[in-house]
Design an enzyme around this catalytic site. Sequence first.
Site, PDB file in Angstrom:
ATOM      1  N   HIS A   1       0.182  -8.975   3.840  1.00 18.55           N
ATOM      2  CA  HIS A   1       0.263 -10.424   3.677  1.00 18.55           C
ATOM      3  C   HIS A   1       0.262 -11.091   5.035  1.00 18.55           C
ATOM      4  CE1 HIS A   1       1.516 -14.339   2.193  1.00 18.55           C
ATOM      5  NE2 HIS A   1       1.077 -13.908   1.018  1.00 18.55           N
TER       6      HIS A   1
ATOM      7  N   ASP B   1      -0.128  -9.278  -5.966  1.00 14.32           N
ATOM      8  CA  ASP B   1      -1.265  -8.790  -6.747  1.00 14.32           C
ATOM      9  C   ASP B   1      -1.178  -7.319  -7.136  1.00 14.32           C
ATOM     10  OD1 ASP B   1      -2.734 -11.217  -6.887  1.00 14.32           O
ATOM     11  OD2 ASP B   1      -3.245 -10.991  -4.776  1.00 14.32           O
TER      12      ASP B   1
HETATM   13  N1  CMC Z   1      -5.087  -2.521   3.785  1.00 15.52           N
HETATM   14  C1  CMC Z   1      -5.316  -1.926   4.957  1.00 15.52           C
HETATM   15  N2  CMC Z   1      -4.971  -2.443   6.137  1.00 15.52           N
HETATM   16  C2  CMC Z   1      -4.357  -3.642   6.119  1.00 15.52           C
HETATM   17  C3  CMC Z   1      -4.097  -4.323   4.927  1.00 15.52           C
HETATM   18  C4  CMC Z   1      -4.492  -3.713   3.734  1.00 15.52           C
HETATM   19  N3  CMC Z   1      -4.269  -4.310   2.564  1.00 15.52           N
HETATM   20  N4  CMC Z   1      -3.491  -5.489   5.209  1.00 15.52           N
HETATM   21  C5  CMC Z   1      -3.376  -5.540   6.531  1.00 15.52           C
HETATM   22  N5  CMC Z   1      -3.891  -4.408   7.081  1.00 15.52           N
HETATM   23  C6  CMC Z   1      -3.943  -4.055   8.496  1.00 15.52           C
HETATM   24  C7  CMC Z   1      -5.309  -4.455   9.071  1.00 15.52           C
HETATM   25  O1  CMC Z   1      -6.215  -3.384   9.035  1.00 15.52           O
HETATM   26  C8  CMC Z   1      -4.933  -4.822  10.488  1.00 15.52           C
HETATM   27  O2  CMC Z   1      -4.754  -3.655  11.244  1.00 15.52           O
HETATM   28  P1  CMC Z   1      -5.254  -3.577  12.761  1.00 15.52           P
HETATM   29  O3  CMC Z   1      -4.475  -4.642  13.475  1.00 15.52           O
HETATM   30  O4  CMC Z   1      -4.932  -2.183  13.136  1.00 15.52           O
HETATM   31  O5  CMC Z   1      -6.719  -3.869  12.718  1.00 15.52           O
HETATM   32  C9  CMC Z   1      -3.562  -5.469  10.343  1.00 15.52           C
HETATM   33  O6  CMC Z   1      -2.993  -4.869   9.175  1.00 15.52           O
HETATM   34  C10 CMC Z   1      -3.632  -6.976  10.150  1.00 15.52           C
HETATM   35  O7  CMC Z   1      -4.541  -7.240   9.107  1.00 15.52           O
HETATM   36  P2  CMC Z   1      -5.331  -8.605   8.938  1.00 15.52           P
HETATM   37  O8  CMC Z   1      -6.410  -8.393   7.945  1.00 15.52           O
HETATM   38  O9  CMC Z   1      -5.728  -9.150  10.279  1.00 15.52           O
HETATM   39  O10 CMC Z   1      -4.166  -9.484   8.369  1.00 15.52           O
HETATM   40  P3  CMC Z   1      -4.339 -10.865   7.688  1.00 15.52           P
HETATM   41  O11 CMC Z   1      -3.063 -11.573   7.844  1.00 15.52           O
HETATM   42  O12 CMC Z   1      -5.563 -11.534   8.170  1.00 15.52           O
HETATM   43  O13 CMC Z   1      -4.619 -10.439   6.174  1.00 15.52           O
HETATM   44  C11 CMC Z   1      -4.491 -10.059   3.912  1.00 15.52           C
HETATM   45  C12 CMC Z   1      -3.805 -10.672   5.130  1.00 15.52           C
HETATM   46  C13 CMC Z   1      -3.692 -10.415   2.687  1.00 15.52           C
HETATM   47  C14 CMC Z   1      -5.895 -10.630   3.776  1.00 15.52           C
HETATM   48  C15 CMC Z   1      -4.554  -8.517   4.089  1.00 15.52           C
HETATM   49  O14 CMC Z   1      -3.270  -7.981   4.139  1.00 15.52           O
HETATM   50  C16 CMC Z   1      -5.396  -7.883   3.005  1.00 15.52           C
HETATM   51  O15 CMC Z   1      -6.621  -7.802   3.133  1.00 15.52           O
HETATM   52  N6  CMC Z   1      -4.756  -7.395   1.905  1.00 15.52           N
HETATM   53  C17 CMC Z   1      -5.503  -6.832   0.803  1.00 15.52           C
HETATM   54  C18 CMC Z   1      -5.989  -7.930  -0.115  1.00 15.52           C
HETATM   55  C19 CMC Z   1      -4.851  -8.512  -0.893  1.00 15.52           C
HETATM   56  O16 CMC Z   1      -4.037  -7.802  -1.471  1.00 15.52           O
HETATM   57  N7  CMC Z   1      -4.818  -9.843  -0.943  1.00 15.52           N
HETATM   58  C20 CMC Z   1      -3.783 -10.573  -1.670  1.00 15.52           C
HETATM   59  C21 CMC Z   1      -2.888 -11.311  -0.724  1.00 15.52           C
HETATM   60  S1  CMC Z   1      -1.365 -11.915  -1.412  1.00 15.52           S
HETATM   61  C22 CMC Z   1      -1.657 -12.949  -2.729  1.00 15.52           C
HETATM   62  C23 CMC Z   1      -2.891 -13.705  -2.769  1.00 15.52           C
HETATM   63  O17 CMC Z   1      -3.209 -14.450  -1.833  1.00 15.52           O
HETATM   64  O18 CMC Z   1      -3.590 -13.598  -3.747  1.00 15.52           O
END
Ligand code: CMC
Length: 384
Positions: free
Chosen positions: A270, A321
């Site tokens: 998140h 989710d």
């Molecule tokens: N799986 C694998 N790695 C992850 C994940 C994940 N779900 N979430 C974060 N990371 C890692 C990412 O690879 C990165 O690592 P590094 O710095 O080594 O490259 C680090 O954590 C930061 O990730 P980010 O993508 O830059 O973080 P963000 O704040 O931009 O993304 C997020 C937030 C929710 C998009 C992400 O955690 C994600 O893609 N999660 C999976 C999709 C998901 O479950 N979305 C629902 C979010 S909550 C409710 C909603 O909005 O619907």
Amino acid sequence: MADTAANSQVNLIKAGLEDAVVSTSEICFIDGQKGRLLYRGFDVDDLAAQSTFEETVYLLWYGHLPTRKELEAHTKALSATANRKLPPKLIAMLRLFPKKTTPMEILRTGVSALSAFDPDADDNSREATLRKSIRLTAQMPTLVAAWERIRRGKPLMTPNPKLNLAGNFLYMMSGKPPTPLAAKTFDVALILHADHEFNASTFAARVTAATLSDVHSGVVSGIGALKGPLHGGANEQVMLMVDKIKDPAKAGAFIKKAIADKARLMGFGHRVYRVEDPRAKHLRRLATELGQQIHDMHYVEILNTVAAAVTAEKHIYPNVDLYSGAAYAAMGISTDQFTPIFAMSRVAGWAAHVLEQHGNNRLIRPRSDYIGATEARYVSLADR
Ligand code: CMC
């Protein structure tokens, strides 16, 4: 590159607007370190335990818990057949779509079309926006259920004004009254999804509202943003992963490989929470209770194994989710309906934010940090 912008700002803002504060708001607060979520100051744990979706909608829109009389009037408006039913011409339009159209595409298009039939379409006063928000919140479940039945060749159900929004939706989807546990679970799931501060879809809705556009347009913007797999679309992706894993005994190895392949693990991580999303524990409990009721625990068992492996290996935690789909699947709901269900709840938050934006508006119009060319010379087509 001699001709790129000389005065490019060093990135003052982190990618993805991380940590950027866009506006003040009185609607929702997230403490990402402690894993707390408040709607109008009320802890979502308390609302999940004691409130109803109808009451939560009132709280989000009006800023306080309703009196008995206020709640009765509000619930009556949300349950009225006149507010829940769809215009016959809209139903006729739905029948024209290819059956393979996804429920989220139908919802996005249907909500946009609903504005054409709304008597307050061109009135953006607070009172008219509240009336439109009531209708949208009441109509969206009917729209989702109508498409489910149309695409499966089943007759449409008439909304039952005696049932609350959760119970009536489950009834309109399946044609049968839901079990008390299913109706209660669904109501709590709606409470848990109703708002979440300046998430991507709410921000999209507020950007739209800030041009002084209407609530239907704000909600359509929100639906478009919610659809993506990094946001609301994640609940559908979680279930597709679970269906691939199939057997709880294979979950550990599946996740090990996914981590080694650097795959994005849906339902985890998140932007704001650094601990488990407070909503996840409620949905885990509800999915577990429903699984026990139908004597099928395999979804929950797979998810528990996946959660333990991902948390141990990646130090990222379940979000809202991860478990919601297992609960919906236990109610017999199709996987591609999970994100529309999220939208049926989040419309409450989108409407609250449109009202707040209109109440103290300034156009939202940020800048880009331009790093492109600045001295390009036009060359005629013949000379290129
Ligand atoms: N799986 C694998 N790695 C992850 C994940 C994940 N779900 N979430 C974060 N990371 C890692 C990412 O690879 C990165 O690592 P590094 O710095 O080594 O490259 C680090 O954590 C930061 O990730 P980010 O993508 O830059 O973080 P963000 O704040 O931009 O993304 C997020 C937030 C929710 C998009 C992400 O955690 C994600 O893609 N999660 C999976 C999709 C998901 O479950 N979305 C629902 C979010 S909550 C409710 C909603 O909005 O619907």
